[in-house]
Design an enzyme around this catalytic site. Structure first.
Site, short mmCIF file in Angstrom:
data_model
loop_
_atom_site.label_atom_id
_atom_site.label_comp_id
_atom_site.label_asym_id
_atom_site.label_seq_id
_atom_site.Cartn_x
_atom_site.Cartn_y
_atom_site.Cartn_z
N ASP A 33 51.91 2.95 39.07
CA ASP A 33 51.21 3.45 37.88
C ASP A 33 52.19 3.55 36.71
O ASP A 33 51.92 3.10 35.60
CB ASP A 33 50.63 4.83 38.23
CG ASP A 33 49.65 5.32 37.19
OD1 ASP A 33 49.39 4.57 36.24
OD2 ASP A 33 49.15 6.45 37.33
N TYR A 57 48.11 10.24 44.97
CA TYR A 57 46.84 10.56 44.30
C TYR A 57 45.73 10.90 45.29
O TYR A 57 44.74 11.50 44.93
CB TYR A 57 46.39 9.40 43.42
CG TYR A 57 47.37 9.05 42.31
CD1 TYR A 57 48.41 9.92 41.99
CD2 TYR A 57 47.28 7.87 41.60
CE1 TYR A 57 49.32 9.61 41.01
CE2 TYR A 57 48.20 7.55 40.61
CZ TYR A 57 49.21 8.43 40.32
OH TYR A 57 50.11 8.13 39.35
N LYS A 106 61.62 4.63 47.34
CA LYS A 106 62.62 5.68 47.11
C LYS A 106 63.10 6.10 48.49
O LYS A 106 63.00 7.27 48.90
CB LYS A 106 61.96 6.83 46.32
CG LYS A 106 62.91 7.89 45.84
CD LYS A 106 63.78 7.46 44.69
CE LYS A 106 64.77 8.55 44.32
NZ LYS A 106 65.87 8.07 43.48
N ASP A 116 52.95 0.47 33.42
CA ASP A 116 52.83 0.81 31.99
C ASP A 116 54.11 0.48 31.25
O ASP A 116 54.10 -0.03 30.12
CB ASP A 116 52.49 2.29 31.80
CG ASP A 116 50.99 2.51 31.67
OD1 ASP A 116 50.25 1.58 32.07
OD2 ASP A 116 50.58 3.56 31.17
N ASP A 163 64.02 4.17 40.66
CA ASP A 163 64.76 4.49 39.44
C ASP A 163 65.55 3.28 38.96
O ASP A 163 65.60 2.99 37.75
CB ASP A 163 65.68 5.71 39.65
CG ASP A 163 66.34 5.73 41.03
OD1 ASP A 163 65.83 5.04 41.93
OD2 ASP A 163 67.36 6.40 41.20
#
Ligand code: NAD
Length: 366
Positions: free
Chosen positions: A247, A141, A191, A251, A223
């Site tokens: 992020d 970001y 990752k 959620d 993942d």
């Protein structure tokens, strides 16, 4: 003891739930002999209406002069025009940046009495109790280069997932410290099979682990983590990860607890260690739920549980934090519910009544 607190109620249901949180905090103060001095400020749409900006320098200075910040929620249809020069969410970003908040903590705990409020089977979510630690200021970001341009073969765009070892070290440390105070199991999510930034993340996590021999460190690919959160969420104790992965995964994890109205969060400006009070901003994870605003319907428990986090991390008042958490458990066990967590045979109450019930429990605490 004396503490100062900036309260930014914001928009929609923000002011209503903030009022209940303040009521509970003041009850804790009276019950345990502490003074919490409150300073109110505007953020989001309320600040745009008043001053044309979502967050002013004066409000930032006020927050910086306090021990902690309590935020309701911002946003609403009134300020949604995409053409507008300023948006309520700009206030949140300015606030986080201006206060140096880099560690976002989200506890996910499934209350046994709300086990039927989620979409997952009770046997899957029974015993779920973990904390997500998300890096807030780096990664995709914020990394540079970040731009969009035209080429002869069409448009292209780039974002950069960039991290320095210092940024990784401090957030991983937050994970270790929190795990040390809980089940001593830290899962670091990356990752590393594909991304260079993740390889550095993993190396730094292993280096920091040397200082925490009492905490078990496990690396998990993002993942695999997304899958495990649904398959066996009770597996986790503390999870630490970078900004974008966090992020998305937070959620996903929030859905385990059923309602947005139940989940608290903290954003800290330092590494929480035993006996050290850290400046932080505390807020529910939900938004301003504009359709529920002004109706005495919103669930104030998320922001009340955020107050418990504030007592723990910014004020070092552990017994008081546990008092608030137990009060929430007891009120739910007695069957009181706001509309969002209501089920058959339970007692429906409004925002204010829920706040009053928690206050009563705080007073009744031995
Ligand atoms: P939302 O979290 O406000 O609402 C999502 C759903 O959950 C709605 O059905 C709402 O009624 C319900 N809900 C949320 N909080 C509740 C509570 N405490 N009690 C009972 N029900 C609750 O998300 P949204 O509808 O996507 O966004 C509404 C506004 O909030 C938008 O302007 C958005 O930009 C803003 N927003 C702000 C924040 C923040 O301040 N941190 C976070 C998310 C969204």
């Amino acid at each position: 003891m004396q503490f100062s607190l900036a309260a930014l109620p914001g928009d929609g249901i923000g002011p209503e739930v903030t009022a209940e949180a303040v009521k509970v905090l003041q009850a804790v103060g009276s019950r345990f002999g502490h003074a919490f001095n409150l300073h109110y400020g505007l953020v989001g749409g309320a600040a745009i209406d008043e001053a044309g900006t979502a967050f002013s320098n004066d409000t930032l200075k006020m927050c910086q002069g306090c021990d902690a910040v309590l935020l309701g929620a911002v946003g609403g249809p009134k300020w949604d025009d995409p053409q507008a020069k300023v948006h309520p969410e700009d206030g949140l970003l300015a606030l986080r940046k201006g206060l140096g908040l880099f560690a976002n903590l989200r506890p996910v705990r499934v209350s046994p009495v709300l086990i039927n409020a989620t979409n997952l089977k009770p046997e899957v979510i029974r015993g779920v109790d973990f904390i997500f630690v998300r890096e807030l200021t780096g990664g995709l970001y914020f990394g540079r280069p970040k731009r969009q341009w035209r080429t002869s073969r069409g448009r292209r765009a780039i974002d950069s997932m960039a991290y320095s070892e210092q940024e990784i070290e401090r957030i991983v440390r937050v994970g270790f410290e929190i795990a040390r105070g809980r089940g001593k199991k830290l899962v670091s999510v990356d990752k590393a099979n594909v991304l260079e930034s993740s390889r550095l993340w993993r190396q730094v996590a292993i280096e920091v682990a040397g200082e925490y021999p009492d905490v078990e460190l496990e690396h998990m690919l993002v993942d695999a983590c997304a899958m495990r959160l649904i398959q066996n969420p009770a597996y986790f104790d503390v999870i630490v990860t970078e900004n974008t992965f966090g992020d998305i995964l937070t959620d996903e994890a929030s859905m385990l607890a059923g309602s947005m109205g139940m989940l608290a969060s903290a954003s800290l400006a330092g590494v929480p260690r035993e006996g050290v009070n850290i400046f932080g901003l505390y807020e529910p994870i939900h938004g301003s739920a504009p359709r529920r605003a002004g109706l005495n319907m919103a669930n104030p428990l998320a922001i009340i549980l955020s107050i418990a986090m504030m007592l723990r991390y910014s004020f070092g008042l552990i017994k008081e934090a546990q008092t608030v958490e137990s009060a929430v458990d007891e009120v739910l066990e007695e069957g009181y519910r706001t509309y969002d967590i209501m089920s058959e045979g339970k007692l429906k109450v409004g925002t204010r009544e829920m706040g009053d019930l928690i206050v009563k429990k705080v007073w009744a605490r031995k």
